[in-house]
Design a protein around this motif. Structure first.
Motif, mmCIF file in Angstrom:
data_model
loop_
_atom_site.group_PDB
_atom_site.id
_atom_site.type_symbol
_atom_site.label_atom_id
_atom_site.label_comp_id
_atom_site.label_asym_id
_atom_site.label_seq_id
_atom_site.Cartn_x
_atom_site.Cartn_y
_atom_site.Cartn_z
ATOM 1 N N ALA A 182 41.552 -11.117 -24.670
ATOM 2 C CA ALA A 182 42.814 -10.826 -23.977
ATOM 3 C C ALA A 182 43.418 -12.110 -23.416
ATOM 4 O O ALA A 182 44.641 -12.281 -23.432
ATOM 5 C CB ALA A 182 42.588 -9.799 -22.871
ATOM 6 N N SER A 183 42.572 -13.004 -22.925
ATOM 7 C CA SER A 183 43.068 -14.278 -22.393
ATOM 8 C C SER A 183 43.608 -15.181 -23.496
ATOM 9 O O SER A 183 44.523 -15.969 -23.265
ATOM 10 C CB SER A 183 41.950 -15.006 -21.644
ATOM 11 O OG SER A 183 41.557 -14.259 -20.526
ATOM 12 N N GLN A 234 50.358 -6.115 -25.841
ATOM 13 C CA GLN A 234 49.881 -6.821 -27.038
ATOM 14 C C GLN A 234 50.463 -6.165 -28.290
ATOM 15 O O GLN A 234 50.951 -6.864 -29.186
ATOM 16 C CB GLN A 234 48.352 -6.800 -27.117
ATOM 17 C CG GLN A 234 47.649 -7.712 -26.152
ATOM 18 C CD GLN A 234 46.136 -7.650 -26.312
ATOM 19 O OE1 GLN A 234 45.590 -6.781 -26.991
ATOM 20 N NE2 GLN A 234 45.450 -8.580 -25.664
ATOM 21 N N CYS A 249 40.251 -6.651 -28.665
ATOM 22 C CA CYS A 249 40.518 -6.004 -27.369
ATOM 23 C C CYS A 249 40.426 -4.492 -27.478
ATOM 24 O O CYS A 249 39.827 -3.836 -26.621
ATOM 25 C CB CYS A 249 41.888 -6.415 -26.839
ATOM 26 S SG CYS A 249 41.977 -8.124 -26.300
ATOM 27 N N THR A 270 37.672 -9.739 -22.150
ATOM 28 C CA THR A 270 38.278 -10.709 -21.236
ATOM 29 C C THR A 270 38.653 -11.998 -21.965
ATOM 30 O O THR A 270 39.721 -12.558 -21.713
ATOM 31 C CB THR A 270 37.345 -11.022 -20.046
ATOM 32 O OG1 THR A 270 36.113 -11.535 -20.520
ATOM 33 C CG2 THR A 270 37.090 -9.795 -19.202
ATOM 34 N N ASN A 291 41.172 -9.694 -15.628
ATOM 35 C CA ASN A 291 39.996 -10.563 -15.540
ATOM 36 C C ASN A 291 39.539 -10.749 -14.097
ATOM 37 O O ASN A 291 38.327 -10.783 -13.819
ATOM 38 C CB ASN A 291 40.285 -11.916 -16.183
ATOM 39 C CG ASN A 291 40.432 -11.816 -17.683
ATOM 40 O OD1 ASN A 291 40.024 -10.839 -18.309
ATOM 41 N ND2 ASN A 291 41.040 -12.822 -18.281
ATOM 42 N N HIS A 318 43.938 -8.825 -30.841
ATOM 43 C CA HIS A 318 44.323 -7.487 -30.388
ATOM 44 C C HIS A 318 43.287 -6.456 -30.826
ATOM 45 O O HIS A 318 42.901 -5.584 -30.052
ATOM 46 C CB HIS A 318 45.706 -7.128 -30.934
ATOM 47 C CG HIS A 318 46.193 -5.778 -30.524
ATOM 48 N ND1 HIS A 318 46.293 -5.391 -29.199
ATOM 49 C CD2 HIS A 318 46.593 -4.712 -31.253
ATOM 50 C CE1 HIS A 318 46.743 -4.153 -29.142
ATOM 51 N NE2 HIS A 318 46.930 -3.709 -30.374
ATOM 52 N N LEU A 328 44.095 -2.575 -18.294
ATOM 53 C CA LEU A 328 43.890 -2.835 -19.720
ATOM 54 C C LEU A 328 44.621 -1.812 -20.585
ATOM 55 O O LEU A 328 45.339 -2.180 -21.523
ATOM 56 C CB LEU A 328 42.391 -2.830 -20.045
ATOM 57 C CG LEU A 328 42.018 -3.146 -21.493
ATOM 58 C CD1 LEU A 328 42.433 -4.567 -21.862
ATOM 59 C CD2 LEU A 328 40.520 -2.964 -21.703
ATOM 60 N N VAL A 344 47.987 -4.155 -20.590
ATOM 61 C CA VAL A 344 47.600 -5.227 -21.516
ATOM 62 C C VAL A 344 47.722 -4.781 -22.973
ATOM 63 O O VAL A 344 48.482 -5.387 -23.746
ATOM 64 C CB VAL A 344 46.174 -5.744 -21.204
ATOM 65 C CG1 VAL A 344 45.716 -6.752 -22.254
ATOM 66 C CG2 VAL A 344 46.126 -6.384 -19.816
ATOM 67 N N THR A 387 46.805 -9.884 -17.895
ATOM 68 C CA THR A 387 45.458 -10.211 -18.366
ATOM 69 C C THR A 387 44.666 -10.914 -17.269
ATOM 70 O O THR A 387 43.479 -10.626 -17.071
ATOM 71 C CB THR A 387 45.535 -11.097 -19.621
ATOM 72 O OG1 THR A 387 46.240 -10.385 -20.641
ATOM 73 C CG2 THR A 387 44.158 -11.473 -20.122
#
Length: 154
Positions: A24-25, A105, A54, A21, A134, A51, A97, A101, A130
């Protein structure tokens, strides 16, 4: 045994989901720094690192639902509504994700490596996805804490 399973479940959630989290943020603003300073190798290195964090912790995060199911089974709450909702939200978070996400990325990083450019609009969309990821995890966490209808007094 229930306390052990619950402890492992909670520790795994903190250790595995927490870094995803946060990383990724942090990725979208880090990617925008590549856009602002395309000649700065540390900006690109930062996005690569975020990345990678993550990716690695997303795989490690599989432990969380595994021990969650074991704990719920041991507690006899597999049919409880709060748990079913948590399972659905966890699955949805995993899909967000894995499908929205991480691939974005990768695409942003690929563009940054190939020609040194980053699509600002892509970073904004990534930040939105993202945030959804979250928010889903925050909701699951709240459900795990308050457990509506629980007989444990929580």
């Amino acid at each position: 045994m229930t306390k052990f399973l619950l402890a492992v479940h909670v520790i795994a959630a903190i250790v595995a989901i927490g870094p995803v989290t946060v990383a990724a943020s942090m990725f979208p603003p880090a990617a925008r720094k590549v856009l602002e300073a395309p000649d700065d190798p540390s900006a690109l290195a930062t996005t690569r690192l975020l990345h990678r964090i993550c990716q690695v912790y997303a795989v490690a995060g599989v432990v969380v639902p595994v021990f969650g199911f074991a704990t719920a089974s041991d507690m006899g709450v597999l049919g409880d509504t709060w748990l079913i909702v948590s399972i659905v939200l966890t699955a949805l978070a995993a899909v967000v994700l894995a499908v929205l996400v991480l691939p974005r990325q990768s695409a942003i990083l690929e563009g940054a490596v190939q020609d040194g450019t980053v699509d600002r609009a892509a970073t904004v969309r990534l930040a939105m996805f993202t945030g959804i990821f979250n928010l889903l995890w925050a909701t699951v966490t709240v459900l795990m804490i308050i457990r509506p209808g629980s007989t444990t007094g929580a």
